[in-house]
Design a protein around this motif. Structure first.
Motif, PDB file in Angstrom:
ATOM      1  N   VAL A  51       0.842  -1.195   0.000  1.00 51.14           N
ATOM      2  CA  VAL A  51       0.000   0.000   0.000  1.00 51.14           C
ATOM      3  C   VAL A  51       0.882   1.252   0.000  1.00 51.14           C
ATOM      4  N   HIS A  52       1.805   1.270  -0.956  1.00 47.41           N
ATOM      5  CA  HIS A  52       2.703   2.407  -1.114  1.00 47.41           C
ATOM      6  C   HIS A  52       1.945   3.611  -1.667  1.00 47.41           C
ATOM      7  N   ALA A  53       2.404   4.795  -1.319  1.00 43.77           N
ATOM      8  CA  ALA A  53       1.745   6.034  -1.736  1.00 43.77           C
ATOM      9  C   ALA A  53       1.602   6.111  -3.251  1.00 43.77           C
ATOM     10  N   ASP A  54       2.691   5.862  -3.970  1.00 39.21           N
ATOM     11  CA  ASP A  54       2.659   5.989  -5.426  1.00 39.21           C
ATOM     12  C   ASP A  54       1.730   4.949  -6.052  1.00 39.21           C
ATOM     13  N   LEU A  55       1.747   3.735  -5.532  1.00 41.37           N
ATOM     14  CA  LEU A  55       0.860   2.693  -6.049  1.00 41.37           C
ATOM     15  C   LEU A  55      -0.606   3.065  -5.809  1.00 41.37           C
ATOM     16  N   LEU A  56      -0.927   3.511  -4.599  1.00 42.39           N
ATOM     17  CA  LEU A  56      -2.307   3.891  -4.290  1.00 42.39           C
ATOM     18  C   LEU A  56      -2.772   5.067  -5.151  1.00 42.39           C
ATOM     19  N   ALA A  57      -1.897   6.051  -5.358  1.00 45.49           N
ATOM     20  CA  ALA A  57      -2.266   7.200  -6.202  1.00 45.49           C
ATOM     21  C   ALA A  57      -2.475   6.758  -7.648  1.00 45.49           C
ATOM     22  N   MET A  58      -1.633   5.852  -8.135  1.00 50.34           N
ATOM     23  CA  MET A  58      -1.805   5.383  -9.519  1.00 50.34           C
ATOM     24  C   MET A  58      -3.068   4.543  -9.666  1.00 50.34           C
ATOM     25  N   GLU A  63      -8.463   4.242 -11.876  1.00 53.14           N
ATOM     26  CA  GLU A  63      -9.915   4.103 -11.700  1.00 53.14           C
ATOM     27  C   GLU A  63     -10.655   5.305 -12.286  1.00 53.14           C
ATOM     28  N   LYS A  64     -10.099   6.490 -12.135  1.00 56.97           N
ATOM     29  CA  LYS A  64     -10.735   7.704 -12.663  1.00 56.97           C
ATOM     30  C   LYS A  64     -10.609   7.813 -14.175  1.00 56.97           C
ATOM     31  N   LEU A  65      -9.443   7.464 -14.705  1.00 59.65           N
ATOM     32  CA  LEU A  65      -9.165   7.685 -16.129  1.00 59.65           C
ATOM     33  C   LEU A  65      -9.568   6.511 -17.008  1.00 59.65           C
ATOM     34  N   GLY A  66      -9.502   5.313 -16.464  1.00 60.92           N
ATOM     35  CA  GLY A  66      -9.856   4.132 -17.249  1.00 60.92           C
ATOM     36  C   GLY A  66      -8.992   3.981 -18.498  1.00 60.92           C
ATOM     37  N   TRP A  67      -9.564   3.360 -19.495  1.00 60.76           N
ATOM     38  CA  TRP A  67      -8.848   3.048 -20.737  1.00 60.76           C
ATOM     39  C   TRP A  67      -8.879   4.172 -21.763  1.00 60.76           C
ATOM     40  N   ARG A  68      -9.629   5.221 -21.497  1.00 57.73           N
ATOM     41  CA  ARG A  68      -9.803   6.269 -22.498  1.00 57.73           C
ATOM     42  C   ARG A  68      -8.471   6.886 -22.905  1.00 57.73           C
ATOM     43  N   PRO A  82      10.470   6.075  -6.253  1.00 54.80           N
ATOM     44  CA  PRO A  82       9.625   4.881  -6.324  1.00 54.80           C
ATOM     45  C   PRO A  82      10.445   3.591  -6.265  1.00 54.80           C
ATOM     46  N   CYS A  83       9.873   2.596  -5.602  1.00 52.96           N
ATOM     47  CA  CYS A  83      10.498   1.273  -5.541  1.00 52.96           C
ATOM     48  C   CYS A  83      10.263   0.542  -6.863  1.00 52.96           C
ATOM     49  N   LEU A  84      10.802  -0.644  -6.973  1.00 53.13           N
ATOM     50  CA  LEU A  84      10.650  -1.429  -8.206  1.00 53.13           C
ATOM     51  C   LEU A  84       9.192  -1.786  -8.485  1.00 53.13           C
ATOM     52  N   MET A  85       8.433  -2.130  -7.447  1.00 51.45           N
ATOM     53  CA  MET A  85       7.020  -2.461  -7.637  1.00 51.45           C
ATOM     54  C   MET A  85       6.274  -1.261  -8.220  1.00 51.45           C
ATOM     55  N   CYS A  86       6.502  -0.095  -7.654  1.00 51.05           N
ATOM     56  CA  CYS A  86       5.795   1.098  -8.112  1.00 51.05           C
ATOM     57  C   CYS A  86       6.293   1.547  -9.487  1.00 51.05           C
ATOM     58  N   LEU A  87       7.553   1.311  -9.786  1.00 45.92           N
ATOM     59  CA  LEU A  87       8.059   1.585 -11.134  1.00 45.92           C
ATOM     60  C   LEU A  87       7.323   0.706 -12.141  1.00 45.92           C
ATOM     61  N   GLY A  88       7.157  -0.566 -11.839  1.00 50.33           N
ATOM     62  CA  GLY A  88       6.420  -1.461 -12.736  1.00 50.33           C
ATOM     63  C   GLY A  88       4.979  -1.009 -12.917  1.00 50.33           C
ATOM     64  N   ALA A  89       4.334  -0.558 -11.849  1.00 52.31           N
ATOM     65  CA  ALA A  89       2.967  -0.053 -11.954  1.00 52.31           C
ATOM     66  C   ALA A  89       2.927   1.194 -12.832  1.00 52.31           C
ATOM     67  N   ALA A  90       3.910   2.066 -12.692  1.00 50.86           N
ATOM     68  CA  ALA A  90       3.973   3.272 -13.528  1.00 50.86           C
ATOM     69  C   ALA A  90       4.131   2.906 -15.000  1.00 50.86           C
ATOM     70  N   MET A  91       4.919   1.890 -15.268  1.00 52.76           N
ATOM     71  CA  MET A  91       5.089   1.441 -16.653  1.00 52.76           C
ATOM     72  C   MET A  91       3.782   0.884 -17.197  1.00 52.76           C
ATOM     73  N   ALA A  92       3.081   0.088 -16.399  1.00 50.74           N
ATOM     74  CA  ALA A  92       1.812  -0.499 -16.843  1.00 50.74           C
ATOM     75  C   ALA A  92       0.750   0.573 -17.066  1.00 50.74           C
ATOM     76  N   LEU A  93       0.774   1.631 -16.258  1.00 53.92           N
ATOM     77  CA  LEU A  93      -0.185   2.722 -16.388  1.00 53.92           C
ATOM     78  C   LEU A  93       0.208   3.709 -17.486  1.00 53.92           C
ATOM     79  N   LYS A  94       1.389   3.538 -18.031  1.00 57.85           N
ATOM     80  CA  LYS A  94       1.942   4.418 -19.072  1.00 57.85           C
ATOM     81  C   LYS A  94       2.190   5.827 -18.558  1.00 57.85           C
TER      82      LYS A  94
END
Length: 165
Positions: A51-58, A63-68, A82-94
């Protein structure tokens, strides 16, 4: 918003987290000059580790932006690298750009992002541009104040390692 303004906003979110008894780690997600999501780390209150800050914010931004299609780049600011987990989440979220205040040598992902080999099979799955050191002294002060108040724990011991960077 400038990168400095974004990190300033993340620092403010981290202050709210520290006031709630959490580690002073805060994050904001910005798009088109507007903060679309923010969060602080919730390890203590939720008794969980992911439940890291960056992960929760992403997650909130996703949820707000969706796929649009996004009319503007998505940017993330965190007061701590950011840690490695949050870096991966940032990559997935583009996420296009990440700004942070203080380096986290034990678990930070900036060096991994710098060496990431982009695959022609997934050209969009690439690390964001990362820039650190924004408001570094202010973030170190947050962690210093946290260490002065927090009970003796592994979290406090880890936070203390960030004070002399």
């Amino acid at each position: 918003m400038t990168p400095d303004e974004m990190v300033k906003a993340a620092v403010a979110v981290a202050e709210a987290g520290m006031a709630a008894g959490e580690l002073p780690i805060g994050a904001v997600v910005e798009m088109g000059g507007q903060i679309v999501a923010s969060a602080f780390t919730r390890d203590v209150s939720l008794g969980r580790r992911l439940v890291h800050a960056d992960l929760l914010a992403m997650i909130e931004a996703d949820e707000k932006l969706g796929w649009r299609a996004r009319p503007h780049p998505l940017r993330l600011a965190v007061n701590l690298e950011p840690c490695l987990m949050c870096l991966g989440a940032a990559m997935a979220l583009k996420v296009d750009e990440v700004y942070y205040g203080l380096e986290s040598p034990a678990d930070g992902g900036a060096s991994v992002a710098a060496a990431w080999p982009v695959s022609p099979d997934l050209p969009w799955y690439r690390p964001p541009v990362m820039l650190g050191g924004l408001r570094r002294a202010e973030v170190q002060d947050q962690f210093r104040r946290y260490c002065e108040r927090a009970p003796d724990s592994g979290l406090r011991s880890w936070a203390a390692t960030l004070l002399d960077r």
